[in-house]
Write an enzyme that holds these catalytic residues in place. Structure first.
Site, PDB file in Angstrom:
ATOM      1  N   CYS A  74       0.868  -1.185   0.000  1.00  0.00           N
ATOM      2  CA  CYS A  74       0.000   0.000   0.000  1.00  0.00           C
ATOM      3  C   CYS A  74       0.906   1.237   0.000  1.00  0.00           C
ATOM      4  CB  CYS A  74      -0.887  -0.028   1.243  1.00  0.00           C
ATOM      5  SG  CYS A  74      -1.935   1.424   1.351  1.00  0.00           S
ATOM      6  N   CYS A 198      -5.055   6.134  -4.250  1.00  0.00           N
ATOM      7  CA  CYS A 198      -4.326   4.871  -4.102  1.00  0.00           C
ATOM      8  C   CYS A 198      -2.880   5.096  -4.568  1.00  0.00           C
ATOM      9  CB  CYS A 198      -5.005   3.786  -4.936  1.00  0.00           C
ATOM     10  SG  CYS A 198      -4.135   2.223  -4.879  1.00  0.00           S
TER      11      CYS A 198
HETATM   12  N1  LIG Z   1      -6.052  -2.609  -1.883  1.00  0.00           N
HETATM   13  C1  LIG Z   1      -4.763  -2.888  -2.412  1.00  0.00           C
HETATM   14  C2  LIG Z   1      -3.630  -2.560  -1.527  1.00  0.00           C
HETATM   15  C3  LIG Z   1      -3.687  -1.152  -1.022  1.00  0.00           C
HETATM   16  C4  LIG Z   1      -3.360  -0.108  -2.085  1.00  0.00           C
HETATM   17  C5  LIG Z   1      -3.262   1.224  -1.430  1.00  0.00           C
HETATM   18  N2  LIG Z   1      -4.389   1.887  -0.980  1.00  0.00           N
HETATM   19  C6  LIG Z   1      -2.193   2.127  -1.979  1.00  0.00           C
HETATM   20  O1  LIG Z   1      -2.176   3.316  -1.592  1.00  0.00           O
HETATM   21  O2  LIG Z   1      -1.324   1.677  -2.705  1.00  0.00           O
HETATM   22  C7  LIG Z   1      -4.624  -4.358  -2.813  1.00  0.00           C
HETATM   23  O3  LIG Z   1      -5.118  -5.245  -2.111  1.00  0.00           O
HETATM   24  O4  LIG Z   1      -3.973  -4.619  -3.833  1.00  0.00           O
END
Ligand SMILES: N[C@@H](CCC[C@H](N)C(=O)O)C(=O)O
Length: 259
Positions: A74, A198
């Site tokens: 993340c 994200c």
């Molecule tokens: N939900 C994603 C991992 C988290 C991504 C995140 N919010 C970021 O900022 O990179 C997954 O399960 O791939």
């Protein structure tokens, strides 16, 4: 048992953050993690992050999605845990720590955290989209009308569809704004909804847009629903190195909760 938690956000991607150097937090209780992340029955967050001790580096980051499952990297969470490590006095303004995808370097200046991401050498290009892994898997697709786009419905269809199936992918919908600026809206796997930002997603978008020739700049600005992030990188023979995700990470509140 009651424990202390902190709430952080990075461009609106929000996290419950816990100092687990004592290893008292039960990582195997995914129901409890999902409850802590639930916006009605718990604190509310897109994910939960533990800061733990590391044998040789400054600390270890352990990341769980809002569904309670441990997941891949993340980026915004990485920036938030760096701000938390600085707050705890575990680090100064520079750090090297371990996350699930390997070792990361980071720098912090006030509330702006610069996080180095893993090198990327594979960007798959298809008719309507690109796919790459920036620590987490990302589908990247350009759309015409991003403002009115139904990110949740279209994201879910892609996330659960072929070729991603059960394992899934995060899904980024993109609109070019200028030669080096793109608006991005992301459907996150494990949250199963649109999040405001994200980090691994905007990293994927910047590299994918560079690879497809939509930008020639080595510094790309990504406008998310929660604010702007920038990505800088080097590229040689379509191999992307020295990738940095840059943006604010802020402590919002702290408290005590039953876990
Ligand atoms: N939900 C994603 C991992 C988290 C991504 C995140 N919010 C970021 O900022 O990179 C997954 O399960 O791939």
């Amino acid at each position: 048992m009651k424990g202390h938690f902190y709430k952080y956000q990075g461009t609106g991607n929000d996290f419950v953050v816990i100092d687990n150097r004592s290893l008292e937090f039960d990582k195997s209780n995914s129901k409890n993690i999902a409850k802590l992340c639930n916006r009605r029955f718990g604190i509310g967050a897109d994910g939960l992050i533990l800061l733990e001790k590391h044998a040789t580096l400054d600390f270890k980051m352990v990341y769980f999605n809002a569904d309670g499952n441990e997941s891949s990297m993340c980026g915004n969470g990485g920036r938030c845990i760096v701000a938390f490590a600085k707050f705890l006095g575990v680090i100064g303004n520079e750090t090297t720590f371990e996350a699930i995808d390997g070792v990361h370097k980071a720098e912090i200046d006030d509330d702006v955290v610069k996080l180095q991401m893993q090198d990327v050498s594979i960007i798959q290009t298809f008719e309507n989209h690109q796919f790459l892994d920036t620590g987490s898997p990302h589908h990247v697709e350009l759309v015409e009308n991003l403002i009115d786009f139904d990110v949740k419905a279209n994201g879910a269809k892609i996330r659960y569809g072929k070729p991603y199936d059960e394992e899934g992918s995060n899904v980024n919908f993109v609109k070019q704004i200028s030669s080096d600026k793109f608006a991005v809206r992301t459907y996150e796997r494990g949250v199963e909804d649109e999040t405001l930002s994200c980090g691994t997603g905007v990293t994927a978008v910047a590299l994918a847009m560079h690879k497809s020739g939509k930008t020639t700049s080595n510094k790309v600005i990504l406008e998310t629903q929660g604010g702007d992030l920038s990505i800088t990188f080097k590229e040689n023979n379509e191999v992307y190195t020295n990738i940095w995700l840059i943006g604010p990470a802020t402590q919002v509140f702290k408290g005590e909760v039953e876990w």
